[in-house]
Design a protein around this motif. Sequence first.
Motif, mmCIF file in Angstrom:
data_model
loop_
_atom_site.group_PDB
_atom_site.id
_atom_site.type_symbol
_atom_site.label_atom_id
_atom_site.label_comp_id
_atom_site.label_asym_id
_atom_site.label_seq_id
_atom_site.Cartn_x
_atom_site.Cartn_y
_atom_site.Cartn_z
ATOM 1 N N LEU A 14 0.857 -0.713 0.013
ATOM 2 C CA LEU A 14 -0.093 -0.232 0.099
ATOM 3 C C LEU A 14 1.244 0.817 0.025
ATOM 4 N N SER A 15 2.190 1.288 0.756
ATOM 5 C CA SER A 15 2.777 2.173 0.877
ATOM 6 C C SER A 15 3.511 2.911 -0.467
ATOM 7 N N VAL A 16 3.321 1.444 -0.870
ATOM 8 C CA VAL A 16 4.082 1.990 -2.689
ATOM 9 C C VAL A 16 3.453 2.096 -3.357
ATOM 10 N N VAL A 17 2.366 1.740 -3.544
ATOM 11 C CA VAL A 17 0.995 2.308 -4.240
ATOM 12 C C VAL A 17 0.710 3.779 -4.051
ATOM 13 N N MET A 18 0.824 4.185 -2.842
ATOM 14 C CA MET A 18 0.693 5.785 -2.625
ATOM 15 C C MET A 18 1.761 6.105 -2.919
ATOM 16 N N LEU A 19 2.592 5.855 -3.443
ATOM 17 C CA LEU A 19 4.136 6.653 -3.312
ATOM 18 C C LEU A 19 4.089 6.978 -4.288
ATOM 19 N N VAL A 20 3.682 5.851 -5.524
ATOM 20 C CA VAL A 20 4.501 6.003 -6.778
ATOM 21 C C VAL A 20 2.814 7.170 -7.838
ATOM 22 N N VAL A 21 1.250 7.016 -7.068
ATOM 23 C CA VAL A 21 0.442 7.739 -6.999
ATOM 24 C C VAL A 21 0.437 9.172 -6.950
ATOM 25 N N GLY A 22 1.696 9.086 -5.759
ATOM 26 C CA GLY A 22 1.461 10.693 -5.709
ATOM 27 C C GLY A 22 1.927 10.787 -6.883
ATOM 28 N N LEU A 23 3.375 10.545 -6.545
ATOM 29 C CA LEU A 23 4.523 11.153 -7.002
ATOM 30 C C LEU A 23 3.657 11.442 -8.805
ATOM 31 N N LEU A 24 2.613 10.768 -9.571
ATOM 32 C CA LEU A 24 2.116 10.647 -10.777
ATOM 33 C C LEU A 24 1.654 11.690 -11.019
ATOM 34 N N ILE A 25 0.736 12.370 -9.685
ATOM 35 C CA ILE A 25 0.042 13.793 -9.931
ATOM 36 C C ILE A 25 0.838 14.660 -9.431
ATOM 37 N N TRP A 26 1.768 14.443 -9.273
ATOM 38 C CA TRP A 26 2.369 15.637 -8.949
ATOM 39 C C TRP A 26 3.097 15.630 -10.177
ATOM 40 N N PRO A 56 9.501 21.358 -9.008
ATOM 41 C CA PRO A 56 9.977 21.361 -10.872
ATOM 42 C C PRO A 56 9.605 19.728 -10.333
ATOM 43 N N PRO A 57 9.361 18.966 -11.111
ATOM 44 C CA PRO A 57 8.679 17.924 -11.325
ATOM 45 C C PRO A 57 9.966 17.012 -10.270
ATOM 46 N N PRO A 58 8.801 15.769 -9.612
ATOM 47 C CA PRO A 58 9.953 14.623 -9.300
ATOM 48 C C PRO A 58 10.551 13.644 -10.335
ATOM 49 N N SER A 59 10.495 13.968 -11.825
ATOM 50 C CA SER A 59 11.471 13.523 -11.798
ATOM 51 C C SER A 59 12.812 14.191 -12.143
ATOM 52 N N GLN A 60 12.599 15.883 -11.982
ATOM 53 C CA GLN A 60 14.435 16.563 -11.738
ATOM 54 C C GLN A 60 14.676 16.113 -10.231
ATOM 55 N N VAL A 61 13.472 15.939 -9.320
ATOM 56 C CA VAL A 61 14.481 16.028 -7.585
ATOM 57 C C VAL A 61 15.243 14.856 -7.893
ATOM 58 N N LEU A 62 14.476 13.794 -8.279
ATOM 59 C CA LEU A 62 15.426 12.568 -8.360
ATOM 60 C C LEU A 62 16.597 12.385 -8.392
ATOM 61 N N ALA A 63 16.769 12.889 -10.303
ATOM 62 C CA ALA A 63 17.933 12.911 -10.517
ATOM 63 C C ALA A 63 19.189 14.152 -10.190
ATOM 64 N N LYS A 64 18.692 15.060 -9.355
ATOM 65 C CA LYS A 64 18.880 15.888 -8.398
ATOM 66 C C LYS A 64 19.779 15.089 -7.195
ATOM 67 N N ALA A 65 18.660 14.718 -6.838
ATOM 68 C CA ALA A 65 19.006 13.828 -5.218
ATOM 69 C C ALA A 65 19.926 12.388 -6.008
#
Lengths: 278, 302
Positions: A14-26, A56-65
């Motif tokens: 459930l946690s993974v599902v929430m994370l993925v959904v949240g990131l997609l919406i963002w 920024p979208p999450p993809s950019q944040v992940l790249a930065k991370a």
Amino acid sequence: MLDNLSTNQRAAVLSVVMLVVGLLIWEAAIPAQKAASELTEYERLTGGGAPKAGVPPPSQVLAKAWEQLSNPFYDAGPNDKGIGIQIGYSIYRVLTGYILAALIAIPLGFLIGMSQVAYKAFNPFIQVLRPISPLAWMPLALFIIQDSEASAIFVIFICSIWPMLINTAFGVAGVRQDWVNVARTHELNGIKTAFMVILPAAAPTIITGMRISIGIAWLVIVAAEMLVGGTGIGYYVWNEWNNLDLTSVIFSILMIGVVGMLLDSAFGFLQRAVTYAE
Amino acid sequence: MSKPFLSIENMTQTFPDGQGGTLTVFEDATFGIDKGEFVCILGHSGCGKSTIMNILAGLAEPTSGVVKMDGFEVSGPSLDRGVVFQNYSLLPWLSTLKNVTFGVKARYPDWSKAKVEAHAREYLAMVGLEGDVVHRKPSQLSGGMRQRVSIARAFANHPKLLLLDEPFGALDALTRGTIQDELLKIWGGTEQTVFMITHDIDEAILLADRILLMTNGPFARVAESVEITIPRPRNRTDIVEHPNYYAIRNHLVQFLGQRSKELAGQQSGGEPQSPTRVVIDKTGPAPDPEPTTKPQLRAVND
């Protein structure tokens, strides 16, 4: 399908599902920048082609991370240090202030908890000093100490002392008389009674106070470093805001959360080690 | 008459009654206990049994009067007086074994670690706790097992006087019986002097050499000292067949049911209040050991 999974496994799914959904919406909620060729001439003339500052979208944040975490300890001058160095400075300040606070709060809490008179004498001071926002001490600290680094440590000290002091006093005062009587009938002296009976009996309460304190200290260090500047994760957040680099701001917010969680779970582990069932 | 091993002389306890006056729990209580004797004290709640126990343990100070052990006045708690509390008072963060070594280490500070542990294990084994169970925490033990640990802790310290404060009060009847037997067994091997509070008449008859009876408070006093004229070793199923058993039991029931109230509230007037010695023996015309004392058979139906 989920029926034969354990509670923990189901929660993890459930946690993974929430994370993925949240990131997609963002990701989907960030409007894309229009390419220059799609703009009308009028839009180009009024400056519409310049990239707009936005969240920024999450993809950019992940790249930065990825970029930051793959080289966390680089040091390219006062305003460009790796995230590891910045967090290291913050943890150093938190631990210094926190350990100083513990060295005073725990023995003093013992005294206050053992003696009714001391409890009543100290109580008004504690009640007045405790609700003061730690940052309110900052100007006074800067004036008296004349050093921004030490002032930040003092702010951590003053904010982490109260939960430890109060919980230690409360834990020590609440030790069951039966256990104290066991110590007395075994002719234990004051020091032995304190270490062999009262300390282990009060340890769960004391560690709870220490856990609350480290949480507060980590909250306060970010704000304190925004004020004193120079180094540290709080300064980093503020510096990146001044650079309008929101990707780094979001990344460092996440790092603050992760480090706070690690500090808390260290004390959670300690708490489980000293907890006893009656 | 020689001085008893433990003597309580003119002991008085008063508490403030909350309205500016004082409440006298007991006054000028005077009695003694001989070495190796097992003495139980019976009385209703509020007559000051636990106060006497706390004073003997050194956890409380009497308002006036002295307690002498071996001829010396005692004050404050001491390893010479071991206590088994009603609520076991084990330290919950220590294992069963550590709870006993805690006491042994306090008693014999210069013993080696191995010797302390072997000694503790020996006494735990005497109450039937052996093997892995000694590494369990008190919270993982049943009430009966916890009290066994507490008894082992007290006996392992070889106190000169062992004080038991209603040790079986919180246990069910079957467990109580088993641990009473164990207590008798471990006591039989040590010749330990024991002073025990109980509410249970049958328990007192099974265990004690002598039972002290207290009247109701306030102004309670130790009114009678009843000798248990049943030979040892005793066994719970056999002693009920003994001719003295019901005679003694009836006497105790009579006292607690009726005379403890009738005798209550008598002020001492400053005189030491010693208990009357009562010997009930129906096994035949045995010679009276001390012919100068009161009649051999006190009326039980007065």
